[in-house]
Design a protein around this motif. Structure first.
Motif, PDB file in Angstrom:
ATOM      1  N   ALA A 132       5.175  74.960  64.048  1.00 38.69           N
ATOM      2  CA  ALA A 132       5.283  74.941  62.551  1.00 38.69           C
ATOM      3  C   ALA A 132       4.886  76.412  62.817  1.00 38.69           C
ATOM      4  CB  ALA A 132       4.427  74.243  61.973  1.00 38.69           C
ATOM      5  N   SER A 133       4.831  76.675  61.364  1.00 38.28           N
ATOM      6  CA  SER A 133       4.352  77.918  60.794  1.00 38.28           C
ATOM      7  C   SER A 133       2.479  77.614  60.406  1.00 38.28           C
ATOM      8  CB  SER A 133       5.264  78.379  59.100  1.00 38.28           C
ATOM      9  OG  SER A 133       4.409  77.980  58.438  1.00 38.28           O
ATOM     10  N   LEU A 134       2.173  78.739  60.539  1.00 37.96           N
ATOM     11  CA  LEU A 134       0.216  78.487  60.074  1.00 37.96           C
ATOM     12  C   LEU A 134       0.192  77.839  58.512  1.00 37.96           C
ATOM     13  CD1 LEU A 134      -2.017  78.592  61.168  1.00 37.96           C
ATOM     14  CD2 LEU A 134      -2.792  80.984  59.874  1.00 37.96           C
ATOM     15  N   ARG A 135       1.422  77.687  57.604  1.00 40.32           N
ATOM     16  CA  ARG A 135       0.837  77.575  56.665  1.00 40.32           C
ATOM     17  C   ARG A 135       1.687  76.696  56.950  1.00 40.32           C
ATOM     18  NH1 ARG A 135       5.718  78.628  52.139  1.00 40.32           N
ATOM     19  NH2 ARG A 135       4.789  77.583  50.373  1.00 40.32           N
ATOM     20  N   THR A 136       2.475  75.938  57.592  1.00 35.81           N
ATOM     21  CA  THR A 136       2.546  74.295  57.768  1.00 35.81           C
ATOM     22  C   THR A 136       1.544  73.667  57.956  1.00 35.81           C
ATOM     23  OG1 THR A 136       5.252  74.998  57.782  1.00 35.81           O
ATOM     24  CG2 THR A 136       4.519  72.439  58.001  1.00 35.81           C
ATOM     25  N   TYR A 137       1.179  74.356  59.747  1.00 33.45           N
ATOM     26  CA  TYR A 137       0.110  73.836  59.773  1.00 33.45           C
ATOM     27  C   TYR A 137      -1.380  73.658  59.034  1.00 33.45           C
ATOM     28  CZ  TYR A 137      -3.969  73.496  63.371  1.00 33.45           C
ATOM     29  OH  TYR A 137      -5.070  72.893  63.733  1.00 33.45           O
ATOM     30  N   LEU A 138      -1.560  74.400  58.354  1.00 34.10           N
ATOM     31  CA  LEU A 138      -2.453  74.266  57.191  1.00 34.10           C
ATOM     32  C   LEU A 138      -2.617  73.110  56.168  1.00 34.10           C
ATOM     33  CD1 LEU A 138      -3.997  78.251  56.972  1.00 34.10           C
ATOM     34  CD2 LEU A 138      -4.851  76.264  58.214  1.00 34.10           C
ATOM     35  N   ALA A 160       4.325  64.379  48.079  1.00 32.20           N
ATOM     36  CA  ALA A 160       5.555  65.361  48.466  1.00 32.20           C
ATOM     37  C   ALA A 160       5.500  66.316  47.137  1.00 32.20           C
ATOM     38  CB  ALA A 160       6.093  64.420  48.657  1.00 32.20           C
ATOM     39  N   LEU A 161       5.732  66.012  45.633  1.00 34.54           N
ATOM     40  CA  LEU A 161       5.901  66.207  44.767  1.00 34.54           C
ATOM     41  C   LEU A 161       4.843  67.785  44.866  1.00 34.54           C
ATOM     42  CD1 LEU A 161       7.104  65.828  41.650  1.00 34.54           C
ATOM     43  CD2 LEU A 161       4.618  65.207  40.699  1.00 34.54           C
ATOM     44  N   VAL A 162       3.600  67.297  44.499  1.00 35.10           N
ATOM     45  CA  VAL A 162       3.274  68.482  44.949  1.00 35.10           C
ATOM     46  C   VAL A 162       2.804  69.728  45.692  1.00 35.10           C
ATOM     47  CG1 VAL A 162       0.657  69.190  45.109  1.00 35.10           C
ATOM     48  CG2 VAL A 162       0.694  67.482  44.013  1.00 35.10           C
ATOM     49  N   LEU A 163       3.299  69.458  46.859  1.00 34.53           N
ATOM     50  CA  LEU A 163       3.889  70.188  48.043  1.00 34.53           C
ATOM     51  C   LEU A 163       4.988  70.813  47.544  1.00 34.53           C
ATOM     52  CD1 LEU A 163       3.319  68.455  51.038  1.00 34.53           C
ATOM     53  CD2 LEU A 163       2.385  70.440  50.416  1.00 34.53           C
ATOM     54  N   PHE A 164       6.303  70.364  47.289  1.00 35.03           N
ATOM     55  CA  PHE A 164       7.384  71.085  46.987  1.00 35.03           C
ATOM     56  C   PHE A 164       7.612  71.317  44.976  1.00 35.03           C
ATOM     57  CE2 PHE A 164      11.941  70.160  44.764  1.00 35.03           C
ATOM     58  CZ  PHE A 164      12.641  70.834  45.934  1.00 35.03           C
ATOM     59  N   GLU A 165       6.827  70.832  44.063  1.00 35.33           N
ATOM     60  CA  GLU A 165       6.679  71.494  42.761  1.00 35.33           C
ATOM     61  C   GLU A 165       6.009  72.561  42.984  1.00 35.33           C
ATOM     62  OE1 GLU A 165       8.842  70.755  40.449  1.00 35.33           O
ATOM     63  OE2 GLU A 165      10.703  69.293  41.742  1.00 35.33           O
ATOM     64  N   LEU A 207       6.965  74.626  48.880  1.00 40.41           N
ATOM     65  CA  LEU A 207       6.570  73.897  49.707  1.00 40.41           C
ATOM     66  C   LEU A 207       8.964  73.898  50.190  1.00 40.41           C
ATOM     67  CD1 LEU A 207       4.103  74.839  50.856  1.00 40.41           C
ATOM     68  CD2 LEU A 207       5.246  72.451  52.694  1.00 40.41           C
ATOM     69  N   SER A 208       9.877  73.860  51.353  1.00 37.73           N
ATOM     70  CA  SER A 208      11.184  73.234  51.166  1.00 37.73           C
ATOM     71  C   SER A 208      10.781  71.650  51.772  1.00 37.73           C
ATOM     72  CB  SER A 208      11.842  74.327  51.993  1.00 37.73           C
ATOM     73  OG  SER A 208      11.313  73.997  53.579  1.00 37.73           O
ATOM     74  N   LEU A 209      12.007  71.334  51.929  1.00 41.85           N
ATOM     75  CA  LEU A 209      11.956  69.473  52.148  1.00 41.85           C
ATOM     76  C   LEU A 209      11.436  69.804  53.467  1.00 41.85           C
ATOM     77  CD1 LEU A 209      15.041  68.564  50.379  1.00 41.85           C
ATOM     78  CD2 LEU A 209      12.536  67.562  50.031  1.00 41.85           C
ATOM     79  N   ALA A 210      12.117  70.347  54.499  1.00 47.32           N
ATOM     80  CA  ALA A 210      11.533  71.162  55.818  1.00 47.32           C
ATOM     81  C   ALA A 210      10.325  71.019  56.261  1.00 47.32           C
ATOM     82  CB  ALA A 210      12.661  72.336  56.636  1.00 47.32           C
ATOM     83  N   GLU A 211       9.792  72.098  55.608  1.00 50.18           N
ATOM     84  CA  GLU A 211       8.289  72.079  55.746  1.00 50.18           C
ATOM     85  C   GLU A 211       6.888  70.759  55.058  1.00 50.18           C
ATOM     86  OE1 GLU A 211       7.545  77.543  54.363  1.00 50.18           O
ATOM     87  OE2 GLU A 211       8.682  75.875  52.832  1.00 50.18           O
ATOM     88  N   ILE A 212       7.898  70.517  54.190  1.00 49.13           N
ATOM     89  CA  ILE A 212       6.630  69.217  53.833  1.00 49.13           C
ATOM     90  C   ILE A 212       6.950  68.040  54.820  1.00 49.13           C
ATOM     91  CG2 ILE A 212       7.134  67.018  52.021  1.00 49.13           C
ATOM     92  CD1 ILE A 212       8.412  69.243  49.823  1.00 49.13           C
ATOM     93  N   ALA A 213       8.553  67.935  55.466  1.00 52.03           N
ATOM     94  CA  ALA A 213       8.680  67.089  56.022  1.00 52.03           C
ATOM     95  C   ALA A 213       7.813  67.207  57.762  1.00 52.03           C
ATOM     96  CB  ALA A 213      10.209  67.314  56.686  1.00 52.03           C
ATOM     97  N   ALA A 214       7.691  68.357  58.055  1.00 50.64           N
ATOM     98  CA  ALA A 214       6.721  68.855  59.624  1.00 50.64           C
ATOM     99  C   ALA A 214       5.391  68.508  58.968  1.00 50.64           C
ATOM    100  CB  ALA A 214       7.531  70.276  59.575  1.00 50.64           C
ATOM    101  N   VAL A 255      11.524  62.142  52.878  1.00 55.92           N
ATOM    102  CA  VAL A 255      10.509  63.183  51.671  1.00 55.92           C
ATOM    103  C   VAL A 255      11.753  63.143  50.414  1.00 55.92           C
ATOM    104  CG1 VAL A 255       9.952  65.520  51.404  1.00 55.92           C
ATOM    105  CG2 VAL A 255       9.118  64.908  53.120  1.00 55.92           C
ATOM    106  N   LYS A 256      12.601  63.288  50.884  1.00 53.89           N
ATOM    107  CA  LYS A 256      14.192  63.530  49.612  1.00 53.89           C
ATOM    108  C   LYS A 256      13.539  62.085  48.634  1.00 53.89           C
ATOM    109  CE  LYS A 256      18.127  65.621  49.015  1.00 53.89           C
ATOM    110  NZ  LYS A 256      19.490  65.847  49.532  1.00 53.89           N
ATOM    111  N   GLY A 257      13.359  61.048  49.371  1.00 54.96           N
ATOM    112  CA  GLY A 257      13.421  59.966  48.700  1.00 54.96           C
ATOM    113  C   GLY A 257      12.123  60.056  47.670  1.00 54.96           C
ATOM    114  N   ARG A 258      11.338  60.146  48.870  1.00 49.75           N
ATOM    115  CA  ARG A 258       9.733  60.305  48.345  1.00 49.75           C
ATOM    116  C   ARG A 258      10.014  60.998  46.688  1.00 49.75           C
ATOM    117  NH1 ARG A 258       5.946  60.381  53.055  1.00 49.75           N
ATOM    118  NH2 ARG A 258       6.414  58.402  53.987  1.00 49.75           N
TER     119      ARG A 258
END
Length: 195
Positions: free
Chosen positions: A70-76, A139-144, A148-155, A164-167
């Motif tokens: 993952a990217s450092l951003r995703t890791y954090l 999920a909403l906070v990370l996306f909106e 973050l993209s759906l893939a990043e949120i999933a990670a 994630v999409k369902g949430r």
């Protein structure tokens, strides 16, 4: 020059004792990690602790970060999520979101009634988000809010993109249902003005 260095390069330098490299990483990611934790926990103090703990664990054990996964951003974000979850479970209950400090906005151009209505709606939106189940809220906070993209949120949360999409869908439906009254009033007002 440090702004052009990759996260991985900065982390490697920070692990070798370069405090300027660590400071640069901290400045890149501290605010988004704080905002994310704040929106999950509703407490500036708890969010500050989460952000601090994320960076502290990163500098103490930089080997835990694997750039191939993952990217450092995703890791954090994942680390912040784990820290926030621990705090949430320790509280044993949901806390309300405190009002965010007012950010500079263009409300001065609107009359006082418009500002009152805007503040009321902003408060309702904050309460509606705070009332979402934790997994939907994150999920909403990370996306909106954190873009973050759906893939990043999933990670970050450790599930597949479909989950994630369902949430996100369920969170938006709950918000739409809860806030529909405010937007219906706005539509009725517009219709009356046009008539």
């Amino acid at each position: 020059m440090a702004d052009q260095a990759t996260d991985e390069q900065l982390l490697e330098q920070a692990a070798s004792g370069n405090t300027a490299a660590f400071q640069n990483l901290y400045e890149r990611y501290r605010d988004p990690i704080f905002r994310f934790a704040y929106r999950l926990l509703g407490s500036a103090e708890a969010a500050e602790d989460v952000a601090h703990d994320c960076f502290l664990s990163l500098i103490k054990d930089p080997g835990r970060f694997d750039p191939t996964r993952a990217s450092l951003r995703t890791y954090l974000y994942a680390a912040a999520r784990n820290q926030a979850s621990k705090r949430y479970l320790a509280l044993g209950r949901e806390t309300a979101i405190d009002e965010l400090a007012d950010e500079p906005q263009t409300a001065e151009r609107h009359g006082p009634i418009r500002r009152v209505l805007d503040n009321e709606l902003a408060g309702e939106v904050e309460r509606a988000i705070a009332d979402l189940p934790p997994l939907q809220r994150e999920a909403l906070v990370l996306f909106e809010y954190e873009d973050l993209s759906l893939a990043e949120i999933a990670a970050v949360v450790g599930v597949d993109s479909g989950t994630v999409k369902g949430r996100l869908f369920r969170a938006r439906e709950k918000l739409r249902t809860r806030l529909d009254h405010y937007f219906r009033i706005g539509r009725e007002t517009v219709t009356v003005k046009r008539a």
